[in-house]
Design an enzyme around this catalytic site. Structure first.
Site: not given
Ligand SMILES: NC(=O)c1ccc[n+]([C@@H]2O[C@H](COP(=O)([O-])OP(=O)(O)OC[C@H]3O[C@@H](n4cnc5c(N)ncnc54)[C@H](O)[C@@H]3O)[C@@H](O)[C@H]2O)c1
Length: 262
Positions: A121, A217
């Site tokens: 982000a 941010h």
């Molecule tokens: N780099 C960035 O700027 C940034 C920004 C937002 C989110 N993220 C990361 O991305 C991830 C996903 O974001 P989102 O908004 O899609 O979250 P979300 O909660 O909408 O979706 C996450 C999905 O992953 C699944 N999941 C969790 N652990 C798992 C595993 N070990 N194996 C398989 N599936 C698994 C969950 O069941 C869910 O369906 C967040 O948890 C965060 O760590 C990074």
């Protein structure tokens, strides 16, 4: 449509936005497989659903994008890398743990594969990496989001119950501690730490601000190069207010670049 075999880990807000975006545009790319947790379903239409990492490895992906969470980076990604599969991760905060970093490096060496992380982000990390070469004195990240974008806590519940319009500082400390305490909110802090002065020296402030609708941010850095100030105001994803739209776009950009479909 590309013949690259692209798979995702996770089937949440980022995965849904990303898979739809990849199918659009001049160079469409299709997600062919998704790894979900046992007992979970995929919301992505028409893809092979795997519940075991071994099933995903057998599917022979060209590239896997993690959009699941820190657990997936620690527990699933090393096996993919060791099997020779390149992986792009969104959950950069998992790299705050030096044991996890070592495990991932060893897996890359075994599989001769690459681990790439999305800038997520924020932007400007290229400038931060360049500035580091000349010497950085300080790097601070400030993340401000509306209360509903933060995990439930005493502070957030009090803000919501009193309908206060005052911003509340939820956390002040190192990027490493932020990534551990806010795994879904502080991945940006981790990406900044990796580009700049590391997890211990990067200062982080996380704020719940009832006046905000979008996620803000800010990066402030100074050093021999001069000063850097970056501020990005992000639309949240409809499926998850913690996650900014730009995080999904940054994964899309990295995947397209890796697969030559930019
Ligand atoms: N780099 C960035 O700027 C940034 C920004 C937002 C989110 N993220 C990361 O991305 C991830 C996903 O974001 P989102 O908004 O899609 O979250 P979300 O909660 O909408 O979706 C996450 C999905 O992953 C699944 N999941 C969790 N652990 C798992 C595993 N070990 N194996 C398989 N599936 C698994 C969950 O069941 C869910 O369906 C967040 O948890 C965060 O760590 C990074």
């Amino acid at each position: 449509m590309s013949l690259a075999r692209l798979a995702l880990i996770g089937s949440g807000a980022i995965a849904n936005t990303l898979s739809m975006a990849l199918e659009q545009g001049r160079e469409p790319l299709r997600v062919g497989a998704v790894l979900v947790r046992a007992g979970s379903r995929s919301t992505l239409p028409g893809v092979k659903v795997c519940v075991r990492t071994a099933d995903l490895i057998e599917w022979l992906p060209t590239l896997v994008a993690e959009c699941a969470g820190h657990d997936a980076v620690r527990e699933v990604v090393p096996d993919l890398l060791a099997a020779g599969i390149d992986v792009v991760i969104a959950s950069v905060g998992a790299l705050c743990d030096s044991r996890a970093r070592d495990k991932l490096s060893r897996a890359c060496a075994v599989g001769r594969s690459r681990l790439l992380y999305a800038t997520g982000a924020v932007g400007g990390l290229d400038a931060l990496r360049a500035a580091r070469l000349g010497g950085l004195d300080s790097v601070t990240y400030i993340g401000r989001k509306p209360p509903r974008a933060w995990p439930r806590s005493v502070e957030i519940e009090s803000l919501q119950q009193t309908a206060s319009r005052e911003a509340v500082v939820l956390f002040e400390g190192s990027a490493g501690e932020a990534a551990r305490r806010y795994p879904q909110n502080a991945n940006v802090a981790a990406a900044i730490a990796l580009a700049g002065v590391g997890f211990d020296a990067t200062r982080v402030r996380l704020v719940a601000d009832p006046e905000l609708r979008r996620n803000v941010h800010e990066i402030h850095a100074c050093g021999a190069f001069g000063e850097l100030e970056i501020r990005i105001t992000n639309e949240p994803l409809a499926g998850n207010p913690k996650t900014s739209f730009l995080a999904a776009l940054s994964l899309e950009e990295l995947i397209r670049e890796r697969l030559g479909r930019a």
